[in-house]
Design a protein around this motif. Structure first.
Motif, PDB file in Angstrom:
ATOM      1  N   MET A   1     -47.887 -15.726 -42.915  1.00 37.14           N
ATOM      2  CA  MET A   1     -47.953 -14.299 -43.180  1.00 37.14           C
ATOM      3  C   MET A   1     -48.362 -14.080 -44.642  1.00 37.14           C
ATOM      4  O   MET A   1     -47.543 -13.722 -45.483  1.00 37.14           O
ATOM      5  N   ASP A   2     -49.594 -14.319 -44.915  1.00 38.13           N
ATOM      6  CA  ASP A   2     -50.108 -14.179 -46.271  1.00 38.13           C
ATOM      7  C   ASP A   2     -50.043 -12.741 -46.754  1.00 38.13           C
ATOM      8  O   ASP A   2     -50.270 -11.804 -46.003  1.00 38.13           O
ATOM      9  N   GLY A   3     -49.711 -12.593 -48.022  1.00 40.79           N
ATOM     10  CA  GLY A   3     -49.756 -11.295 -48.670  1.00 40.79           C
ATOM     11  C   GLY A   3     -48.450 -10.536 -48.680  1.00 40.79           C
ATOM     12  O   GLY A   3     -48.345  -9.525 -49.357  1.00 40.79           O
ATOM     13  N   LEU A   4     -47.457 -10.966 -47.922  1.00 38.80           N
ATOM     14  CA  LEU A   4     -46.179 -10.253 -47.918  1.00 38.80           C
ATOM     15  C   LEU A   4     -45.523 -10.358 -49.288  1.00 38.80           C
ATOM     16  O   LEU A   4     -45.700 -11.347 -50.003  1.00 38.80           O
ATOM     17  N   THR A   5     -44.754  -9.348 -49.644  1.00 38.77           N
ATOM     18  CA  THR A   5     -44.142  -9.295 -50.983  1.00 38.77           C
ATOM     19  C   THR A   5     -42.699  -9.778 -50.993  1.00 38.77           C
ATOM     20  O   THR A   5     -41.963  -9.525 -51.947  1.00 38.77           O
ATOM     21  N   TYR A   6     -42.284 -10.491 -49.953  1.00 36.66           N
ATOM     22  CA  TYR A   6     -40.934 -11.039 -49.863  1.00 36.66           C
ATOM     23  C   TYR A   6     -41.020 -12.344 -49.074  1.00 36.66           C
ATOM     24  O   TYR A   6     -42.018 -12.591 -48.383  1.00 36.66           O
ATOM     25  N   THR A   7     -40.005 -13.178 -49.161  1.00 30.14           N
ATOM     26  CA  THR A   7     -40.069 -14.494 -48.509  1.00 30.14           C
ATOM     27  C   THR A   7     -39.215 -14.612 -47.255  1.00 30.14           C
ATOM     28  O   THR A   7     -39.398 -15.537 -46.481  1.00 30.14           O
ATOM     29  N   GLU A   8     -38.322 -13.688 -47.027  1.00 35.64           N
ATOM     30  CA  GLU A   8     -37.336 -13.798 -45.952  1.00 35.64           C
ATOM     31  C   GLU A   8     -37.858 -13.211 -44.643  1.00 35.64           C
ATOM     32  O   GLU A   8     -37.193 -12.413 -43.979  1.00 35.64           O
ATOM     33  N   VAL A   9     -39.050 -13.634 -44.226  1.00 30.16           N
ATOM     34  CA  VAL A   9     -39.715 -13.080 -43.053  1.00 30.16           C
ATOM     35  C   VAL A   9     -38.858 -13.329 -41.805  1.00 30.16           C
ATOM     36  O   VAL A   9     -38.415 -14.443 -41.554  1.00 30.16           O
ATOM     37  N   GLY A  10     -38.615 -12.274 -41.063  1.00 28.36           N
ATOM     38  CA  GLY A  10     -37.852 -12.372 -39.825  1.00 28.36           C
ATOM     39  C   GLY A  10     -36.361 -12.184 -39.977  1.00 28.36           C
ATOM     40  O   GLY A  10     -35.629 -12.195 -38.988  1.00 28.36           O
ATOM     41  N   ALA A  11     -35.884 -11.994 -41.191  1.00 25.02           N
ATOM     42  CA  ALA A  11     -34.438 -11.900 -41.418  1.00 25.02           C
ATOM     43  C   ALA A  11     -33.811 -10.647 -40.819  1.00 25.02           C
ATOM     44  O   ALA A  11     -32.592 -10.612 -40.651  1.00 25.02           O
ATOM     45  N   THR A  12     -34.594  -9.649 -40.434  1.00 27.32           N
ATOM     46  CA  THR A  12     -34.002  -8.477 -39.780  1.00 27.32           C
ATOM     47  C   THR A  12     -33.516  -8.815 -38.372  1.00 27.32           C
ATOM     48  O   THR A  12     -32.794  -8.023 -37.764  1.00 27.32           O
ATOM     49  N   ALA A  13     -33.865  -9.989 -37.858  1.00 31.63           N
ATOM     50  CA  ALA A  13     -33.422 -10.394 -36.521  1.00 31.63           C
ATOM     51  C   ALA A  13     -32.005 -10.953 -36.524  1.00 31.63           C
ATOM     52  O   ALA A  13     -31.414 -11.128 -35.460  1.00 31.63           O
ATOM     53  N   GLY A  14     -31.457 -11.235 -37.687  1.00 33.00           N
ATOM     54  CA  GLY A  14     -30.122 -11.832 -37.744  1.00 33.00           C
ATOM     55  C   GLY A  14     -29.393 -11.410 -38.994  1.00 33.00           C
ATOM     56  O   GLY A  14     -29.351 -10.232 -39.328  1.00 33.00           O
ATOM     57  N   GLU A  15     -28.861 -12.398 -39.686  1.00 37.10           N
ATOM     58  CA  GLU A  15     -28.149 -12.111 -40.931  1.00 37.10           C
ATOM     59  C   GLU A  15     -29.168 -11.789 -42.022  1.00 37.10           C
ATOM     60  O   GLU A  15     -30.056 -12.588 -42.313  1.00 37.10           O
ATOM     61  N   MET A  16     -29.021 -10.621 -42.600  1.00 36.94           N
ATOM     62  CA  MET A  16     -30.000 -10.197 -43.596  1.00 36.94           C
ATOM     63  C   MET A  16     -29.678 -10.827 -44.953  1.00 36.94           C
ATOM     64  O   MET A  16     -28.522 -11.126 -45.253  1.00 36.94           O
ATOM     65  N   PRO A  17     -30.719 -11.044 -45.757  1.00 36.35           N
ATOM     66  CA  PRO A  17     -30.548 -11.800 -47.000  1.00 36.35           C
ATOM     67  C   PRO A  17     -29.796 -11.029 -48.084  1.00 36.35           C
ATOM     68  O   PRO A  17     -29.882  -9.802 -48.156  1.00 36.35           O
ATOM     69  N   PRO A  18     -29.070 -11.757 -48.924  1.00 38.59           N
ATOM     70  CA  PRO A  18     -28.395 -11.111 -50.055  1.00 38.59           C
ATOM     71  C   PRO A  18     -29.420 -10.625 -51.080  1.00 38.59           C
ATOM     72  O   PRO A  18     -30.572 -11.058 -51.081  1.00 38.59           O
ATOM     73  N   GLY A  19     -28.980  -9.706 -51.932  1.00 36.56           N
ATOM     74  CA  GLY A  19     -29.839  -9.215 -53.001  1.00 36.56           C
ATOM     75  C   GLY A  19     -30.692  -8.027 -52.607  1.00 36.56           C
ATOM     76  O   GLY A  19     -31.525  -7.575 -53.399  1.00 36.56           O
ATOM     77  N   TYR A  20     -30.524  -7.539 -51.403  1.00 34.66           N
ATOM     78  CA  TYR A  20     -31.284  -6.392 -50.906  1.00 34.66           C
ATOM     79  C   TYR A  20     -30.305  -5.322 -50.428  1.00 34.66           C
ATOM     80  O   TYR A  20     -29.161  -5.617 -50.069  1.00 34.66           O
ATOM     81  N   HIS A  21     -30.801  -4.095 -50.341  1.00 39.38           N
ATOM     82  CA  HIS A  21     -30.066  -3.026 -49.679  1.00 39.38           C
ATOM     83  C   HIS A  21     -30.273  -3.213 -48.179  1.00 39.38           C
ATOM     84  O   HIS A  21     -31.397  -3.434 -47.728  1.00 39.38           O
ATOM     85  N   HIS A  22     -29.205  -3.142 -47.385  1.00 40.62           N
ATOM     86  CA  HIS A  22     -29.290  -3.347 -45.939  1.00 40.62           C
ATOM     87  C   HIS A  22     -29.051  -2.036 -45.198  1.00 40.62           C
ATOM     88  O   HIS A  22     -28.205  -1.235 -45.595  1.00 40.62           O
ATOM     89  N   VAL A  23     -29.779  -1.866 -44.105  1.00 43.52           N
ATOM     90  CA  VAL A  23     -29.608  -0.712 -43.231  1.00 43.52           C
ATOM     91  C   VAL A  23     -29.509  -1.212 -41.798  1.00 43.52           C
ATOM     92  O   VAL A  23     -30.307  -2.050 -41.370  1.00 43.52           O
ATOM     93  N   ARG A  24     -28.528  -0.701 -41.078  1.00 45.39           N
ATOM     94  CA  ARG A  24     -28.433  -0.900 -39.626  1.00 45.39           C
ATOM     95  C   ARG A  24     -28.069   0.455 -39.031  1.00 45.39           C
ATOM     96  O   ARG A  24     -27.127   1.093 -39.476  1.00 45.39           O
ATOM     97  N   ALA A  25     -28.845   0.868 -38.025  1.00 46.74           N
ATOM     98  CA  ALA A  25     -28.605   2.158 -37.389  1.00 46.74           C
ATOM     99  C   ALA A  25     -28.942   2.045 -35.911  1.00 46.74           C
ATOM    100  O   ALA A  25     -29.792   1.243 -35.513  1.00 46.74           O
ATOM    101  N   ARG A  26     -28.263   2.883 -35.106  1.00 48.20           N
ATOM    102  CA  ARG A  26     -28.431   2.808 -33.646  1.00 48.20           C
ATOM    103  C   ARG A  26     -28.293   4.193 -33.047  1.00 48.20           C
ATOM    104  O   ARG A  26     -27.511   5.009 -33.514  1.00 48.20           O
ATOM    105  N   ARG A  27     -29.060   4.405 -31.960  1.00 47.83           N
ATOM    106  CA  ARG A  27     -28.979   5.696 -31.254  1.00 47.83           C
ATOM    107  C   ARG A  27     -29.420   5.487 -29.801  1.00 47.83           C
ATOM    108  O   ARG A  27     -30.381   4.756 -29.548  1.00 47.83           O
ATOM    109  N   VAL A  28     -28.758   6.133 -28.885  1.00 47.00           N
ATOM    110  CA  VAL A  28     -29.204   6.175 -27.493  1.00 47.00           C
ATOM    111  C   VAL A  28     -30.281   7.251 -27.411  1.00 47.00           C
ATOM    112  O   VAL A  28     -30.054   8.396 -27.814  1.00 47.00           O
TER     113      VAL A  28
END
Length: 159
Positions: free
Chosen positions: A1-28
């Motif tokens: 994934m060339d050009g991305l500005t972060y290294t933790e590609v795919g981390a939204t699928a599981g445990e999100m990386p430290p050092g960032y603001h995290h958001v999780r939200a859900r709605r039916v």
């Protein structure tokens, strides 16, 4: 994934990386197969972002891994790259990561799930950090804008 500005590609699928603001939200957002299919078509065509108020250009529709997404909110140009996309009988979604020029660094994932109960559940997961000088200076405002957009995304796929 060339050009991305972060290294933790795919981390939204599981445990999100430290050092960032995290958001999780859900709605039916609906109930039943027909509502799932309607919402999935809209999601993979960029409608959550459009209905939330962004102008959206996609390099291809429906989105898939490698699709370039360019959004505009006011004067801001927001370039992203789809790093994951999937559509099955019960799951549809995508995640995009930030490209150079984006005001933030990080990733956001949008997932629809048709539950065994028939509910269509829309989940959003994101991690982000300021990516430009003006987002570092205005970080508290940036968090408010992110929360506002997340609420708008969640309502955008309601039936």
């Amino acid at each position: 994934m060339d050009g991305l500005t972060y290294t933790e590609v795919g981390a939204t699928a599981g445990e999100m990386p430290p050092g960032y603001h995290h958001v999780r939200a859900r709605r039916v957002v609906g109930r039943g197969r027909a509502e799932f299919e309607r919402a999935a078509d809209a999601l993979l065509a960029g409608e959550a972002q459009r209905r939330a108020g962004a102008r959206v250009t996609l390099s291809e529709t429906p989105m898939r891994t490698g699709t370039r997404v360019t959004m505009r909110l006011g004067v801001f140009r927001i370039p992203c790259l789809v790093v994951w996309a999937e559509r099955t009988d019960t799951v549809a979604g995508f995640a995009y990561g930030t490209l150079p020029g984006h005001p933030e660094r990080g990733e956001e994932r949008f997932t629809l799930t048709l539950q065994p109960t028939g509910e269509v559940v829309f989940d959003i997961a994101a991690f982000s950090a300021p990516g430009r000088w003006f987002t570092r200076v205005g970080a508290p405002l940036g968090r408010l804008v992110q929360a506002w957009m997340t609420r708008r995304y969640l309502r955008a796929l309601d039936s």
